[in-house]
Design an enzyme around this catalytic site. Structure first.
Site, PDB file in Angstrom:
ATOM      1  N   ASP A 456       3.754   5.453   1.532  1.00 38.73           N
ATOM      2  CA  ASP A 456       4.259   4.085   1.549  1.00 38.73           C
ATOM      3  C   ASP A 456       5.140   3.846   2.762  1.00 38.73           C
ATOM      4  O   ASP A 456       5.174   2.757   3.323  1.00 38.73           O
ATOM      5  CB  ASP A 456       5.044   3.803   0.270  1.00 38.73           C
ATOM      6  CG  ASP A 456       6.222   4.761   0.096  1.00 38.73           C
ATOM      7  OD1 ASP A 456       6.072   5.946   0.446  1.00 38.73           O
ATOM      8  OD2 ASP A 456       7.278   4.336  -0.401  1.00 38.73           O
ATOM      9  N   ARG A 460      12.354   7.312   4.867  1.00 36.31           N
ATOM     10  CA  ARG A 460      13.398   7.530   3.879  1.00 36.31           C
ATOM     11  C   ARG A 460      13.002   8.652   2.915  1.00 36.31           C
ATOM     12  O   ARG A 460      11.962   9.290   3.071  1.00 36.31           O
ATOM     13  CB  ARG A 460      13.691   6.227   3.133  1.00 36.31           C
ATOM     14  CG  ARG A 460      12.564   5.728   2.245  1.00 36.31           C
ATOM     15  CD  ARG A 460      12.901   4.365   1.680  1.00 36.31           C
ATOM     16  NE  ARG A 460      11.862   3.846   0.805  1.00 36.31           N
ATOM     17  CZ  ARG A 460      11.518   2.566   0.732  1.00 36.31           C
ATOM     18  NH1 ARG A 460      12.107   1.686   1.512  1.00 36.31           N
ATOM     19  NH2 ARG A 460      10.577   2.172  -0.109  1.00 36.31           N
ATOM     20  N   ASP A 461      13.811   8.860   1.903  1.00 38.63           N
ATOM     21  CA  ASP A 461      13.569   9.944   0.955  1.00 38.63           C
ATOM     22  C   ASP A 461      12.529   9.511  -0.087  1.00 38.63           C
ATOM     23  O   ASP A 461      12.811   9.437  -1.274  1.00 38.63           O
ATOM     24  CB  ASP A 461      14.876  10.373   0.281  1.00 38.63           C
ATOM     25  CG  ASP A 461      15.557   9.223  -0.455  1.00 38.63           C
ATOM     26  OD1 ASP A 461      15.190   8.048  -0.207  1.00 38.63           O
ATOM     27  OD2 ASP A 461      16.445   9.498  -1.280  1.00 38.63           O
ATOM     28  N   GLU A 462      11.311   9.254   0.388  1.00 43.49           N
ATOM     29  CA  GLU A 462      10.229   8.831  -0.485  1.00 43.49           C
ATOM     30  C   GLU A 462       8.921   9.371   0.092  1.00 43.49           C
ATOM     31  O   GLU A 462       8.434  10.397  -0.313  1.00 43.49           O
ATOM     32  CB  GLU A 462      10.218   7.302  -0.611  1.00 43.49           C
ATOM     33  CG  GLU A 462       9.320   6.797  -1.727  1.00 43.49           C
ATOM     34  CD  GLU A 462       9.616   5.343  -2.051  1.00 43.49           C
ATOM     35  OE1 GLU A 462       8.829   4.748  -2.799  1.00 43.49           O
ATOM     36  OE2 GLU A 462      10.622   4.790  -1.559  1.00 43.49           O
ATOM     37  N   ASP A 469      -0.343   0.697  -2.723  1.00 41.98           N
ATOM     38  CA  ASP A 469      -0.357   0.457  -1.284  1.00 41.98           C
ATOM     39  C   ASP A 469      -1.691   0.891  -0.673  1.00 41.98           C
ATOM     40  O   ASP A 469      -2.244   0.211   0.197  1.00 41.98           O
ATOM     41  CB  ASP A 469       0.790   1.225  -0.614  1.00 41.98           C
ATOM     42  CG  ASP A 469       2.158   0.875  -1.191  1.00 41.98           C
ATOM     43  OD1 ASP A 469       2.299   0.921  -2.421  1.00 41.98           O
ATOM     44  OD2 ASP A 469       3.073   0.583  -0.414  1.00 41.98           O
ATOM     45  N   TRP A 529      -2.131  -0.665  -9.181  1.00 44.36           N
ATOM     46  CA  TRP A 529      -1.813   0.649  -8.629  1.00 44.36           C
ATOM     47  C   TRP A 529      -2.882   1.647  -9.110  1.00 44.36           C
ATOM     48  O   TRP A 529      -3.593   2.235  -8.301  1.00 44.36           O
ATOM     49  CB  TRP A 529      -0.406   1.058  -9.030  1.00 44.36           C
ATOM     50  CG  TRP A 529       0.644   0.582  -8.076  1.00 44.36           C
ATOM     51  CD1 TRP A 529       1.386   1.348  -7.231  1.00 44.36           C
ATOM     52  CD2 TRP A 529       1.063  -0.773  -7.837  1.00 44.36           C
ATOM     53  NE1 TRP A 529       2.241   0.572  -6.476  1.00 44.36           N
ATOM     54  CE2 TRP A 529       2.057  -0.739  -6.824  1.00 44.36           C
ATOM     55  CE3 TRP A 529       0.693  -2.017  -8.361  1.00 44.36           C
ATOM     56  CZ2 TRP A 529       2.678  -1.894  -6.341  1.00 44.36           C
ATOM     57  CZ3 TRP A 529       1.318  -3.176  -7.881  1.00 44.36           C
ATOM     58  CH2 TRP A 529       2.289  -3.103  -6.890  1.00 44.36           C
ATOM     59  N   GLU A 740       8.331  -3.639   5.073  1.00 38.28           N
ATOM     60  CA  GLU A 740       8.209  -3.654   3.620  1.00 38.28           C
ATOM     61  C   GLU A 740       8.547  -5.029   3.053  1.00 38.28           C
ATOM     62  O   GLU A 740       7.917  -5.483   2.095  1.00 38.28           O
ATOM     63  CB  GLU A 740       9.153  -2.605   3.023  1.00 38.28           C
ATOM     64  CG  GLU A 740       9.120  -2.493   1.525  1.00 38.28           C
ATOM     65  CD  GLU A 740       9.994  -1.360   1.017  1.00 38.28           C
ATOM     66  OE1 GLU A 740       9.783  -0.917  -0.130  1.00 38.28           O
ATOM     67  OE2 GLU A 740      10.888  -0.902   1.771  1.00 38.28           O
ATOM     68  N   HIS A 761       5.807  -0.059   6.783  1.00 42.92           N
ATOM     69  CA  HIS A 761       5.315  -0.114   5.406  1.00 42.92           C
ATOM     70  C   HIS A 761       4.032  -0.943   5.453  1.00 42.92           C
ATOM     71  O   HIS A 761       4.090  -2.159   5.526  1.00 42.92           O
ATOM     72  CB  HIS A 761       6.383  -0.794   4.539  1.00 42.92           C
ATOM     73  CG  HIS A 761       6.501  -0.251   3.160  1.00 42.92           C
ATOM     74  ND1 HIS A 761       7.403   0.725   2.828  1.00 42.92           N
ATOM     75  CD2 HIS A 761       5.843  -0.532   2.019  1.00 42.92           C
ATOM     76  CE1 HIS A 761       7.316   1.003   1.537  1.00 42.92           C
ATOM     77  NE2 HIS A 761       6.355   0.248   1.018  1.00 42.92           N
TER      78      HIS A 761
END
Length: 898
Positions: A456, A460-462, A469, A529, A740, A761
């Protein structure tokens, strides 16, 4: 002259390490003749490049198939290289010469039983030791070798060295899969790296996704506690014998100069601790430990590897108002910085990474959350030193330099761009510089987020493989690059992570076994999703004609729709459970991320859409019983949808742009309601000041629906809006990737909430499909997938004077170019590859002309009396360029352009 070129095996050029029991071949044709269609082909396999002895011969096969051709009746052998060549015949029975020789090489074929090696690991005495371990062995060649292959995988990430040279150009191997169920291995040809006498083979291991920080977990080690290596080196000697070097208890291990490496946090490197692989200091190396771990889950490499794709030079060195020294790379990119430095031993420098500067021009990292994205380097003090990271990557445009001595020289820094090595397959240019920048941003969004899995965001921490997506962007992605191998691998992980009840997790690979935050329950499979299980394999089938992948994923597709069917107490509505809805829709309530479109509406609409695609898949696969079942199920869902969400007067009960877009795109309305929805959608957009209010769910379909329902000029209006919210608003704010949030940077320069504000994003980049499909007019045909039939239907609109677009399909390059000449006149140039049928639809033309096979266009008689709103021009099969000049609603003329 008829020729065969661009040979591929399983999408790739000369692949090594296939475990496919029936490899598929593809090729392209070129001809200087019109009406060039393949009538037959012949394939020959040999164990030698010169084809002096044929291993297998298909004979002359009567078929026009030139993509994904299976080698019928032939079985490959493990660890064997096969050379192949192809010749074809056209419709006039002209035979081509043999193509140049290509090859494919098989892997171990049976991972469950083929591995002889042991898993080996290094367990430091201090459990808090974060250093990356090195493992090595030494051996001597007994005689001259003819070939050597390394078969290798790891728990964690690995980097191989043979005789102090890096093995291969792949990074982040073995990749990120659903580790508990699937683990890839790679194969390397190391024949040229071996040397007479002694040899040293070594590997450095990193935590990677396997043992590092991942998701929202505070602790490391989501998938396992220990990194480990599994490796076999197979060497063939000139006398026909073979020797194998295995990872086992004879290997030794030592700490490395990489003191810490983490996907999110970055890397710390102490150059003072660098040791050559030949360093035999007895105190460094201790025996490895054998790790008991299954080999049953190991599969061959499926995706294209992550590689260093390009390098960027920084465009400026800035001093911020806070006094920080910052590099501007000029592009929001993913990868790392390679730099040169000179200084005293023990001196430490640090690089921190950020996507933007704040409204005051200062370095901004709050949106990274816990991910520090920091590179620390400790100098060894021996002249000019060069460093680049090993097992981490950053998402950034700006780099803060800490501890670097002045003067700082830009030429000492390079941005290294990394992503899965997908072939670029398209290009789009037009008369609007802002739209060209938008296309650039969409492309770089894909570059930044297609790093082994479709993440995605990359900073960052993802950085997770969010299913929603991926399905929103997959068609745009497949215009931009060849995503066949990429999604083949990811969809197999999706299938592996699918619940026993058919539910699909929010992200793949799945973290449910270890993550918290309420994400873990299988019942939390969300509409739009989880529908990636259906939409993605169908899209790959349409774009590449990949029937095998469709068949392979068919059970997963069915299980997903039956999961929906079993939810709640109504089998034809999905009105229970958690859903993301129209995520980040602009019509949401205050302090909510979810748009105003009723979530049950969204869920049921996608339910109907997925069932319709499963029905189509059943038809393609020849399953008539399933086709009939899903056709009936689809009718029942549509009926329930209309009863629930459409008033007796034919009005959609949910008054949002997204609701109308989904109902129209998924064909959920009768003719009366459809016409009313078309009119209402136009009004909803107008009421929003000719702006969109859609979120993740509605945006991908908004412009295509507007164009397909008579609102094409309104779609162009949305494209060219420059104020918030719009695609070009981001461009005017200096974006180089897609954001995003529509207002990640607000009009006053302030920022959206730092808790979720990625500037790379790709979901809203799904507008790219509309640019290729509608604006340029390059369209596929689901009845002839892979662009075997190409429809060219350019749709000019206000704001553009010309468009040039190309797409390299599995059959060859398709080109569509149009230019406005006068107010009511335009010029269209089309290129259709050999073995492909092309149909051109010219907007607003009143005469219909059919080009007979091989007949020059100026000799084609006009079909008099045809008065249709569109003109269909069937192009002769062949290659070359065709130019059509027409006067709107008056006449249609054309000439061939050599």
């Amino acid at each position: 002259m008829l020729t065969v070129s661009h040979l591929r095996c399983e999408y790739r050029v000369n692949p090594i390490g296939l475990d496919v029991k029936s490899p598929r071949l593809s090729w392209k044709l070129q001809s200087d003749q019109r009406n060039c269609v393949q009538s037959a082909y012949q394939i020959q396999l040999s164990l030698t490049e010169g084809h002096d002895q044929t291993e297998w011969d298909s004979g002359k096969v009567i078929s026009d198939q030139s993509i994904h051709v299976e080698l019928a009746g032939w079985l490959p052998k493990a660890r064997t290289r096969y050379y192949y060549r192809i010749c074809v015949w056209d419709a006039a029975e002209e035979q081509s010469a043999w193509s140049e020789t290509a090859f494919f090489e098989m892997g171990l074929m049976d991972s469950r039983n083929a591995w002889q090696a042991n898993w080996i690991t290094s367990r430091p005495e201090d459990e808090n030791d974060t250093a990356c371990p090195r493992l090595r062995t030494t051996f001597e060649l007994k005689q001259e070798i003819t070939s050597a292959r390394i078969y290798v995988t790891a728990l964690g990430l690995y980097e191989l060295h043979l005789n102090n040279k890096r093995v291969g150009q792949d990074y982040f191997t073995p990749g990120w899969t659903s580790y508990g169920k699937r683990l890839q291995y790679q194969v390397y040809d190391v024949t040229d790296l071996l040397q007479a006498g002694g040899n040293i083979l070594g590997a450095t291991l990193g935590d990677g996704w396997y043992r590092g920080h991942l998701g929202w977990n505070k602790e490391k080690g989501i998938f396992g506690e220990h990194t480990a290596l599994l490796l076999e080196l197979h060497m063939h000697y000139a006398d026909g014998t073979e020797e194998t070097i295995l990872s086992n208890g004879d290997w030794m291990t030592a700490s490395s100069a990489i003191r810490m490496s983490d996907i999110y946090m970055g890397e710390t490197y102490d150059a003072r601790l660098e040791r050559d692989w030949t360093d035999d200091t007895s105190t460094l190396w201790v025996p490895v430990e054998i790790l008991e771990y299954t080999k049953d889950i190991i599969v061959a490499q499926e995706n294209v590897p992550v590689t260093q794709v390009q390098e960027l030079e920084p465009i400026a060195l800035l001093t911020t108002p806070q006094g920080d020294r910052v590099l501007d790379m000029g592009q929001n990119m993913v990868g790392w910085v390679k730099f040169n430095i000179e200084g005293e031993q023990g001196h430490t420098v640090e690089l921190r990474h950020a996507e933007i500067l704040d409204h005051e021009g200062n370095f901004y990292t709050e949106n990274l959350r816990r991910a520090t994205q920091s590179i620390r380097y400790i100098l060894k003090g021996e002249g000019v030193e060069t460093y680049e990271p090993h097992f981490t990557f950053q998402g950034f445009r700006y780099v803060k330099l800490i501890g670097f001595a002045e003067p700082i020289n830009l030429e000492d820094f390079r941005g290294v761009v990394l992503h899965s090595d997908m072939e670029r397959t398209s290009d789009f240019k037009c008369s609007s510089p802002l739209v060209n920048q938008l296309h650039h941003n969409i492309l770089w969004g894909q570059k930044g987020n297609f790093l082994d899995v479709p993440t995605d965001c990359p900073q960052r921490d993802e950085r997770l493989g969010w299913t929603g997506d991926a399905q929103m962007f997959i068609r745009t992605a497949s215009y931009l690059m060849n995503t066949g191998p990429f999604f083949t691998k990811w969809l197999r992980d999706l299938q592996a992570d699918q619940g026993e009840d058919g539910g699909v997790p929010f992200f793949v690979p799945d973290l449910r076994s270890s993550t918290s935050e309420g994400w873990g329950d299988t019942s939390h499979s969300s509409a739009a999703w989880g529908d990636a299980a259906v939409i993605c394999p169908w899209t790959i089938y349409e774009m590449y004609g990949d029937v095998r992948l469709l068949a392979e994923q068919y059970d997963s597709m069915k299980r997903w729709v039956h999961y929906i069917h079993d939810q709640g107490d109504h089998p034809y509505l999905w009105n229970t459970g958690f859903h993301f809805g129209d995520w980040l829709g602009l019509d949401s309530k205050p302090d909510s991320y979810i748009g105003a479109t009723d979530k049950d509406f969204v869920a049921t609409a996608f339910y109907a859409y997925s069932v319709s695609l499963v029905r189509k898949a059943a038809a393609v696969l020849g399953n008539e019983e399933d086709e009939a079942y899903y056709e009936k199920l689809h009718d029942q869902i549509v009926t329930a949808f209309r009863e629930e969400f459409v008033t007796p007067a034919g009005k959609i009960a949910v008054p949002t742009q997204t609701a109308h877009v989904l109902a129209l795109h998924f064909e959920l309305l009768d003719s009366k309601a459809r016409q009313r929805a078309i009119e209402q959608l136009g009004k909803l957009v107008a009421d929003a000041g000719n702006h969109l209010t859609t979120g993740f769910v509605g945006t991908p379909y908004l412009n295509p629906v507007l164009s397909d329902t008579g609102h094409h000029d309104l779609a162009y209006t949305l494209l060219f809006q420059e104020d918030y919210p719009s695609w070009l608003y981001q461009v005017t704010k200096g974006a180089t990737t897609v954001w995003e949030h529509w207002d990640g940077i607000k009009e006053d320069g302030s920022l959206w909430s730092a808790d979720m504000n990625s500037f790379n994003h790709y979901a809203y980049g799904a507008i790219g499909e509309w640019l290729y499909r509608n604006v340029a007019g390059i369209r596929s045909d689901e009845k002839s997938p892979g662009f075997h039939v190409v429809h060219i239907e350019p749709e000019p609109g206000p704001g553009l004077d010309w468009v040039e677009a190309s797409l390299d399909t599995m059959y060859g390059r398709v080109v569509s170019r149009w230019y406005r000449r006068e107010q009511n006149e335009m010029e269209v140039h089309v290129t259709i590859p050999a073995n492909v049928t092309g149909t051109v639809v010219l907007p607003g033309a009143s005469l219909q002309t059919v080009m007979e096979s091989g007949l020059p266009l100026h000799k084609v008689p006009h079909l008099q009396g045809v008065q249709t709103p569109e003109s269909h021009v069937k192009i002769a099969l062949g290659s070359g360029s065709y130019q059509f000049t027409y006067q709107c609603m008056e006449e249609l003329e054309g000439r061939i352009v050599k």
